[in-house]
Design a protein around this motif. Structure first.
Motif, PDB file in Angstrom:
ATOM      1  N   PRO A  47      95.384  36.111  65.094  1.00 31.22           N
ATOM      2  CA  PRO A  47      94.265  35.177  65.021  1.00 31.22           C
ATOM      3  C   PRO A  47      92.978  35.886  64.611  1.00 31.22           C
ATOM      4  N   SER A  48      92.117  35.124  63.985  1.00 29.86           N
ATOM      5  CA  SER A  48      90.813  35.627  63.559  1.00 29.86           C
ATOM      6  C   SER A  48      90.006  36.009  64.799  1.00 29.86           C
ATOM      7  N   PRO A  49      89.174  37.055  64.722  1.00 29.19           N
ATOM      8  CA  PRO A  49      88.422  37.484  65.895  1.00 29.19           C
ATOM      9  C   PRO A  49      87.253  36.569  66.240  1.00 29.19           C
ATOM     10  N   ARG A  50      86.868  35.641  65.358  1.00 29.17           N
ATOM     11  CA  ARG A  50      85.719  34.791  65.650  1.00 29.17           C
ATOM     12  C   ARG A  50      86.098  33.688  66.641  1.00 29.17           C
ATOM     13  N   GLN A  51      85.101  33.205  67.374  1.00 21.48           N
ATOM     14  CA  GLN A  51      85.326  32.137  68.336  1.00 21.48           C
ATOM     15  C   GLN A  51      85.565  30.843  67.570  1.00 21.48           C
ATOM     16  N   GLU A  52      86.623  30.106  67.901  1.00 23.28           N
ATOM     17  CA  GLU A  52      86.934  28.898  67.164  1.00 23.28           C
ATOM     18  C   GLU A  52      86.713  27.634  67.976  1.00 23.28           C
ATOM     19  N   THR A  53      86.637  27.738  69.278  1.00 25.05           N
ATOM     20  CA  THR A  53      86.367  26.584  70.126  1.00 25.05           C
ATOM     21  C   THR A  53      85.190  26.939  71.026  1.00 25.05           C
ATOM     22  N   TYR A  54      84.248  25.997  71.136  1.00 30.40           N
ATOM     23  CA  TYR A  54      83.015  26.245  71.867  1.00 30.40           C
ATOM     24  C   TYR A  54      82.947  25.357  73.101  1.00 30.40           C
ATOM     25  N   LYS A  55      82.002  25.654  73.995  1.00 28.42           N
ATOM     26  CA  LYS A  55      81.762  24.835  75.188  1.00 28.42           C
ATOM     27  C   LYS A  55      80.708  23.798  74.855  1.00 28.42           C
ATOM     28  N   LEU A  56      80.747  22.665  75.578  1.00 27.22           N
ATOM     29  CA  LEU A  56      79.692  21.670  75.409  1.00 27.22           C
ATOM     30  C   LEU A  56      78.344  22.344  75.618  1.00 27.22           C
ATOM     31  N   GLY A  57      77.394  22.039  74.761  1.00 23.25           N
ATOM     32  CA  GLY A  57      76.074  22.634  74.839  1.00 23.25           C
ATOM     33  C   GLY A  57      75.892  23.838  73.924  1.00 23.25           C
ATOM     34  N   ASP A  58      77.000  24.468  73.498  1.00 22.04           N
ATOM     35  CA  ASP A  58      76.888  25.609  72.587  1.00 22.04           C
ATOM     36  C   ASP A  58      76.388  25.143  71.226  1.00 22.04           C
ATOM     37  N   ILE A  59      75.457  25.901  70.667  1.00 24.76           N
ATOM     38  CA  ILE A  59      74.937  25.635  69.328  1.00 24.76           C
ATOM     39  C   ILE A  59      75.702  26.519  68.352  1.00 24.76           C
ATOM     40  N   VAL A  60      76.237  25.907  67.305  1.00 25.60           N
ATOM     41  CA  VAL A  60      77.041  26.625  66.327  1.00 25.60           C
ATOM     42  C   VAL A  60      76.286  26.672  65.002  1.00 25.60           C
TER      43      VAL A  60
END
Length: 189
Positions: A47-60
């Motif tokens: 898998p890619s090292p980047r975060q693919e799923t965030y928590k509510l409230g996270d700004i992407v």
């Protein structure tokens, strides 16, 4: 046969060594060995090292289509959204998400509630419905609006969901220029 197997193993090791080299992009590098015989099952991709799923409230932060912008899912509500009588079909309920998109580019971007969806554990996806009226959460997320550079838009998106559906598992954001959706995980409680 033994020579071919030895060559295949050497080529495979050379390919693996090459794929482990440093790369300046976030995209994973995949080396393809040109071997016709296989000594066993193909290994799973890393898998890619980047975060693919965030928590509510996270700004992407997102760069797509020549624009830089950010998106966030601020809240999710599964039940308790009141609606005017007769607005919901029998056996349906409302779920809402509050989202925010900020344009960090000089050029305007377009936003729409229809780039957002809810994903459920069983694979079901629910797209937004656009209704308005007293008792529904305000402000409503705008319908096909342009957001100038340096400005933000925030509002509630309404989803008509079958009552038997539990909580959504994820909120997905899929504007046209992205290869894959940005995902926020919905907490179980």
């Amino acid at each position: 046969m033994r020579t071919r197997t030895t060559i295949a193993v050497c080529l495979l090791l050379a390919g693996l060594t090459a794929s482990c080299s440093s790369n300046d992009t976030d995209e994973p590098t995949v080396a393809k060995a040109s071997v016709t015989e296989s000594a066993g099952p193909t290994p799973s991709p890393t898998p890619s090292p980047r975060q693919e799923t965030y928590k509510l409230g996270d700004i992407v932060d997102i760069s797509a289509g020549g624009n830089d912008f950010s998106a966030a899912t601020l809240t999710y509500k599964n039940q308790g959204v009141t609606s005017p009588p007769g607005l919901l079909q029998e056996g349906q309920k409302f779920a809402t998400v509050q989202v925010k998109v900020c344009n960090r580019s000089d050029e305007p971007i377009e936003v729409s509630p229809f780039t957002w969806s809810l994903a459920y554990e069983d694979g079901a996806r629910v797209e937004p419905t656009h209704v308005s009226g007293g008792g529904l959460p305000q402000p409503a997320y705008p319908l096909d609006a342009k957001v100038r550079g340096g400005d933000c838009v925030r509002g509630y998106i309404l989803f008509e969901v079958p009552e038997e559906f539990g909580r959504a598992e994820r909120v997905l954001y899929s504007p046209g220029d992205l290869d894959e959706p940005v995902e926020w995980t919905v907490p179980t409680v």
